[in-house]
Design a protein around this motif. Sequence first.
Motif, PDB file in Angstrom:
ATOM      1  N   ARG A 174      -2.693   1.377  -4.357  1.00 13.02           N
ATOM      2  CA  ARG A 174      -2.121   0.570  -3.267  1.00 13.02           C
ATOM      3  C   ARG A 174      -2.253  -0.926  -3.521  1.00 13.02           C
ATOM      4  O   ARG A 174      -1.332  -1.691  -3.234  1.00 13.02           O
ATOM      5  N   TRP A 175      -3.397  -1.370  -4.046  1.00 13.89           N
ATOM      6  CA  TRP A 175      -3.625  -2.819  -4.189  1.00 13.89           C
ATOM      7  C   TRP A 175      -4.001  -3.259  -5.608  1.00 13.89           C
ATOM      8  O   TRP A 175      -4.234  -4.439  -5.826  1.00 13.89           O
ATOM      9  N   GLY A 176      -4.046  -2.329  -6.559  1.00 14.73           N
ATOM     10  CA  GLY A 176      -4.341  -2.699  -7.939  1.00 14.73           C
ATOM     11  C   GLY A 176      -5.799  -2.527  -8.295  1.00 14.73           C
ATOM     12  O   GLY A 176      -6.676  -3.114  -7.636  1.00 14.73           O
ATOM     13  N   GLU A 177      -6.074  -1.723  -9.314  1.00 17.44           N
ATOM     14  CA  GLU A 177      -7.467  -1.448  -9.690  1.00 17.44           C
ATOM     15  C   GLU A 177      -8.191  -2.709 -10.120  1.00 17.44           C
ATOM     16  O   GLU A 177      -9.389  -2.874  -9.848  1.00 17.44           O
ATOM     17  N   ASP A 178      -7.480  -3.622 -10.790  1.00 17.22           N
ATOM     18  CA  ASP A 178      -8.118  -4.868 -11.242  1.00 17.22           C
ATOM     19  C   ASP A 178      -8.609  -5.723 -10.082  1.00 17.22           C
ATOM     20  O   ASP A 178      -9.473  -6.588 -10.268  1.00 17.22           O
ATOM     21  N   PHE A 213      -2.491  -7.959   3.127  1.00 13.11           N
ATOM     22  CA  PHE A 213      -3.102  -7.140   4.174  1.00 13.11           C
ATOM     23  C   PHE A 213      -2.559  -7.429   5.572  1.00 13.11           C
ATOM     24  O   PHE A 213      -2.365  -6.510   6.372  1.00 13.11           O
ATOM     25  N   GLY A 214      -2.331  -8.706   5.888  1.00 12.57           N
ATOM     26  CA  GLY A 214      -2.030  -9.079   7.264  1.00 12.57           C
ATOM     27  C   GLY A 214      -0.598  -8.913   7.684  1.00 12.57           C
ATOM     28  O   GLY A 214      -0.311  -8.449   8.790  1.00 12.57           O
ATOM     29  N   GLY A 215       0.334  -9.294   6.827  1.00 15.87           N
ATOM     30  CA  GLY A 215       1.732  -9.268   7.232  1.00 15.87           C
ATOM     31  C   GLY A 215       2.158 -10.600   7.815  1.00 15.87           C
ATOM     32  O   GLY A 215       1.342 -11.407   8.261  1.00 15.87           O
ATOM     33  N   SER A 216       3.480 -10.840   7.831  1.00 18.70           N
ATOM     34  CA  SER A 216       4.012 -12.117   8.300  1.00 18.70           C
ATOM     35  C   SER A 216       4.108 -12.194   9.814  1.00 18.70           C
ATOM     36  O   SER A 216       4.388 -13.248  10.368  1.00 18.70           O
ATOM     37  N   SER A 217       3.893 -11.079  10.492  1.00 20.07           N
ATOM     38  CA  SER A 217       3.952 -11.053  11.958  1.00 20.07           C
ATOM     39  C   SER A 217       3.015  -9.972  12.478  1.00 20.07           C
ATOM     40  O   SER A 217       2.534  -9.124  11.718  1.00 20.07           O
ATOM     41  N   LYS A 218       2.771  -9.997  13.796  1.00 18.36           N
ATOM     42  CA  LYS A 218       1.914  -8.976  14.400  1.00 18.36           C
ATOM     43  C   LYS A 218       2.518  -7.588  14.227  1.00 18.36           C
ATOM     44  O   LYS A 218       1.800  -6.605  14.011  1.00 18.36           O
ATOM     45  N   ASN A 219       3.837  -7.523  14.318  1.00 10.66           N
ATOM     46  CA  ASN A 219       4.507  -6.230  14.181  1.00 10.66           C
ATOM     47  C   ASN A 219       4.344  -5.678  12.766  1.00 10.66           C
ATOM     48  O   ASN A 219       4.096  -4.483  12.574  1.00 10.66           O
ATOM     49  N   GLU A 220       4.466  -6.572  11.769  1.00 13.07           N
ATOM     50  CA  GLU A 220       4.305  -6.123  10.384  1.00 13.07           C
ATOM     51  C   GLU A 220       2.859  -5.695  10.121  1.00 13.07           C
ATOM     52  O   GLU A 220       2.608  -4.708   9.419  1.00 13.07           O
ATOM     53  N   PHE A 221       1.901  -6.442  10.674  1.00 14.90           N
ATOM     54  CA  PHE A 221       0.494  -6.054  10.533  1.00 14.90           C
ATOM     55  C   PHE A 221       0.260  -4.686  11.160  1.00 14.90           C
ATOM     56  O   PHE A 221      -0.426  -3.829  10.597  1.00 14.90           O
ATOM     57  N   ARG A 222       0.846  -4.479  12.340  1.00 15.58           N
ATOM     58  CA  ARG A 222       0.723  -3.198  13.028  1.00 15.58           C
ATOM     59  C   ARG A 222       1.248  -2.071  12.151  1.00 15.58           C
ATOM     60  O   ARG A 222       0.591  -1.033  11.989  1.00 15.58           O
ATOM     61  N   LYS A 224       1.598  -2.016   8.928  1.00 14.67           N
ATOM     62  CA  LYS A 224       0.757  -1.839   7.736  1.00 14.67           C
ATOM     63  C   LYS A 224      -0.497  -1.031   8.061  1.00 14.67           C
ATOM     64  O   LYS A 224      -0.911  -0.169   7.282  1.00 14.67           O
ATOM     65  N   MET A 225      -1.114  -1.329   9.193  1.00 14.98           N
ATOM     66  CA  MET A 225      -2.328  -0.617   9.568  1.00 14.98           C
ATOM     67  C   MET A 225      -2.046   0.852   9.896  1.00 14.98           C
ATOM     68  O   MET A 225      -2.804   1.743   9.525  1.00 14.98           O
ATOM     69  N   LEU A 226      -0.934   1.094  10.590  1.00 16.99           N
ATOM     70  CA  LEU A 226      -0.561   2.474  10.897  1.00 16.99           C
ATOM     71  C   LEU A 226      -0.272   3.254   9.620  1.00 16.99           C
ATOM     72  O   LEU A 226      -0.671   4.413   9.469  1.00 16.99           O
TER      73      LEU A 226
END
Length: 510
Positions: A174-178, A213-222, A224-226
């Motif tokens: 998901r985020w890169g082993e390195d 991790f966060g996203g450009s907006s609250k909706n995008e963060f939501r 991503k977390m879901l």
Amino acid sequence: MGLQHTKNGSKLKNFVEYFNVIIMNGKLNKQVVDLQSSSGITSAESNEFQRNWNDEKWEKSQKEGNYDRTRSKLNFEIAYGGIVQEIDKSRTVGERIALRLKSLGLDDPNDGRKNKNIRICGKFIIGGSRERMHQLAFGNQTVDLKKGADNSSIVRCKDIEDWAKDVYKFVSNRWGEDNIVGFYVHLDEMNPHIHCCVLPITDQNKISYKMVFGGSSKNEFREKMLDLHSSLSVINKKYGLERGSSVIETGARHRSTEEYRRDLDNECTILQQDISTNKSTLDSLQKDIHKARIKKKSLSTMIDNLEKKHEELSNKKDELLSQINSDSESMSEIKEQLKNLNDELNLIEEKIIDKKEKLKSAEDELSLLQASIDKKRIEGKALSRENAKAVENIQEQINYRLSYSILPEIYDEFRERLSKLNISDAEFFNGTILKDLTENGDKIMKCALLLFAGYLDQAISFAESSGGGGGSNTGKWGRDEDEDDKQWARRCMLMAHQLMKPVTKIKKKR
């Protein structure tokens, strides 16, 4: 009619299994995922992740926290390539971050900043329900969770390693082993879990917590977390851990619980800040006391030298006075020398008085500083104890509130399924605490609360006024000396269930 012979037997069997999972185990086996942003990993955090502690730190940690040194040998980390190994303490997590950034040709954006608030790291805690995590980590072995218990005979099971490797692979993909700078599995606390530190490196080799991790907006963060919860649940399902509900999905229904958790968390944050301030004050006082000691030593040396000089001049003066008495021919020269000696002696005496006054001030200052240090040390210990209690309170209260959040759903689901059973099947649950809670839960809980608070008479009166049978079998009711809150709460609930049962009237024969 026996349960196995009813036409609804299969349905009832499935429900009984469901009943056993939820009620007898006390909870569903859920995954736990928590993400926190960080401007870096401190030495103290790194030492905790790696258990890089000396005897004194271990003793303090076991006393104030839920750590078990006898199980620390079971901790491990997942290294590059998904290799299970002992925790490597040769480099701190902070040093690992610096090496990763250097390999990308990047500087830490917090370097040189007075307010180091740029988020450069995501800190994950990944785990699950305690019972299931204990099964993965220890199998059928019994772990004594009491403080000071000896669990040195416990061995680590392969299941926990396989689970950790699968989670490591998930994070790598998901985020890169390195970008994984620490992946530690702790089996020496109450609940086995993973601490994973990941750098938010974009495809363009830039540091951006918001994009990764966060996203450009609250909706995008939501979203991503879901997606994170759902995607990880695919891995965890293989190990008997279900997805669970996110606070984002449940919204206002769990908001009071989340707000309570944040309030407690804020309490801990404030305490941590107070502890940090206390430590800074102590450090400053230590520097001041060091300067005061140097000053005192310097003044003492100066006074000693002046007093020696005064003694030498006094002896010389006595010699000159003896020459005057002997009617020396060079009388005028001797008198001139005596005058100079007296002047010099007077000057030295003034200096001695001045230096002794300054020495007294330095000693007073040193005493005040030492008293301040002693006071701050006592305050620091008190703050640490209060902080440990607050952390424990967070854990306890979250557990209680999570239980309260799921219990109504259990009762509602049971009530719904119970209504679909035929009369014969439904009678199977007659007299059980589960059925009575679904029908009379508020009153049973209130009665249990009175018992828990020690108000037996009020609990009996309440039960009787609510149609219960009262205290016919209370006996010598009370809390045992060695009974913890969980055991006591369970007995209070069972007793409340008994007290709230309706009185059975016996018809008299005519």
